[in-house]
Design an enzyme around this catalytic site. Structure first.
Site, PDB file in Angstrom:
ATOM      1  CG  HIS A   1     -37.066 -12.274  -5.747  1.00 14.17           C
ATOM      2  ND1 HIS A   1     -36.114 -11.485  -4.898  1.00 14.17           N
ATOM      3  CD2 HIS A   1     -36.815 -12.153  -6.423  1.00 14.17           C
ATOM      4  CE1 HIS A   1     -35.153 -11.724  -5.716  1.00 14.17           C
ATOM      5  NE2 HIS A   1     -35.569 -12.407  -6.655  1.00 14.17           N
TER       6      HIS A   1
ATOM      7  CG  HIS B   1     -34.646 -17.190  -7.638  1.00 16.24           C
ATOM      8  ND1 HIS B   1     -33.675 -17.140  -8.406  1.00 16.24           N
ATOM      9  CD2 HIS B   1     -34.490 -15.596  -7.111  1.00 16.24           C
ATOM     10  CE1 HIS B   1     -33.313 -16.490  -8.668  1.00 16.24           C
ATOM     11  NE2 HIS B   1     -33.915 -15.380  -8.185  1.00 16.24           N
TER      12      HIS B   1
HETATM   13  P1  AMP Z   1     -32.757 -12.366  -8.896  1.00 16.49           P
HETATM   14  O1  AMP Z   1     -31.799 -10.925  -9.790  1.00 16.49           O
HETATM   15  O2  AMP Z   1     -34.327 -12.363  -9.281  1.00 16.49           O
HETATM   16  O3  AMP Z   1     -32.051 -13.388 -10.207  1.00 16.49           O
HETATM   17  O4  AMP Z   1     -32.023 -12.840  -7.752  1.00 16.49           O
HETATM   18  C1  AMP Z   1     -31.630 -12.784  -7.450  1.00 16.49           C
HETATM   19  C2  AMP Z   1     -31.444 -12.602  -5.460  1.00 16.49           C
HETATM   20  O5  AMP Z   1     -29.775 -13.098  -4.564  1.00 16.49           O
HETATM   21  C3  AMP Z   1     -30.660 -11.382  -5.410  1.00 16.49           C
HETATM   22  O6  AMP Z   1     -31.960 -10.409  -4.729  1.00 16.49           O
HETATM   23  C4  AMP Z   1     -29.610 -11.390  -4.512  1.00 16.49           C
HETATM   24  O7  AMP Z   1     -30.067 -10.257  -3.476  1.00 16.49           O
HETATM   25  C5  AMP Z   1     -29.734 -12.395  -3.845  1.00 16.49           C
HETATM   26  N1  AMP Z   1     -28.500 -13.140  -4.076  1.00 16.49           N
HETATM   27  C6  AMP Z   1     -27.267 -13.711  -4.532  1.00 16.49           C
HETATM   28  N2  AMP Z   1     -26.708 -14.160  -3.820  1.00 16.49           N
HETATM   29  C7  AMP Z   1     -27.113 -14.751  -2.947  1.00 16.49           C
HETATM   30  C8  AMP Z   1     -26.144 -15.144  -1.648  1.00 16.49           C
HETATM   31  N3  AMP Z   1     -25.455 -16.069  -1.298  1.00 16.49           N
HETATM   32  N4  AMP Z   1     -27.687 -15.499  -0.110  1.00 16.49           N
HETATM   33  C9  AMP Z   1     -28.521 -15.357  -0.449  1.00 16.49           C
HETATM   34  N5  AMP Z   1     -28.825 -14.165  -1.123  1.00 16.49           N
HETATM   35  C10 AMP Z   1     -28.496 -13.521  -2.381  1.00 16.49           C
END
Ligand code: AMP
Ligand code: ZN
Length: 137
Positions: free
Chosen positions: A101, A99
């Site tokens: 950001h 993903h």
């Molecule tokens: P990372 O630390 O780069 O893996 O980012 C994962 C991101 O996903 C974090 O910013 C979380 O807040 C976000 N996240 C996790 N679960 C969900 C969800 N169900 N819906 C939306 N965002 C999510």
């Protein structure tokens, strides 16, 4: 991937606050946002990280991010924007589905997406350059 939350969100099986969708991607609002409008570009296919995602899918993700970023600038009047992409637990990745950001930034938003600069010698920089490029091996 049966147990991947982002696969389920990207496919629509789990509802999300979707900002954009096409056949290859869904862009959602992060549910633990760093700032107002923090969004995630999710490919619908499962790739764990940058090392797994095919180049053409990555290129499309960048185009989607650019479009959403432009909309953020218009609609949220953000002062700046960070694109962040984490790979591996050491780098802060918590969901093992690639993903991107998109983090709109506002003056005085209290966030910090910066690193602490170090001071390598020119020899150390040259050595790491040679390690990466394969020079001098
Ligand atoms: P990372 O630390 O780069 O893996 O980012 C994962 C991101 O996903 C974090 O910013 C979380 O807040 C976000 N996240 C996790 N679960 C969900 C969800 N169900 N819906 C939306 N965002 C999510
Ligand atoms: Zn997945």
């Amino acid at each position: 991937m049966d147990n991947c939350i982002f696969c389920k969100i990207a496919s629509g099986e789990i509802p999300s606050n979707t900002l954009y969708e096409d056949e290859g991607f869904r862009v959602i609002l992060d549910n633990g946002p760093a700032t107002k409008g923090h969004a995630l570009v999710l490919p619908k296919e499962h790739y764990a990280n940058l090392f797994e995602i095919p180049e053409d899918v990555l290129a499309k993700a960048a185009v989607v991010a650019k479009r959403v970023a432009g909309t953020m600038k218009d609609k949220l009047s953000c002062d700046g924007l960070n694109l962040v992409q984490n790979n591996g637990e050491t780098a802060g990745q918590t969901v093992m589905h690639f993903h991107l950001h998109i983090i709109p930034r506002y003056r005085d938003d209290g966030q910090s997406i910066l690193w602490k600069p170090t001071s390598p010698t020119s020899e150390e920089l040259a050595a790491i350059r040679d390690t990466i490029t394969g020079e001098g091996c």
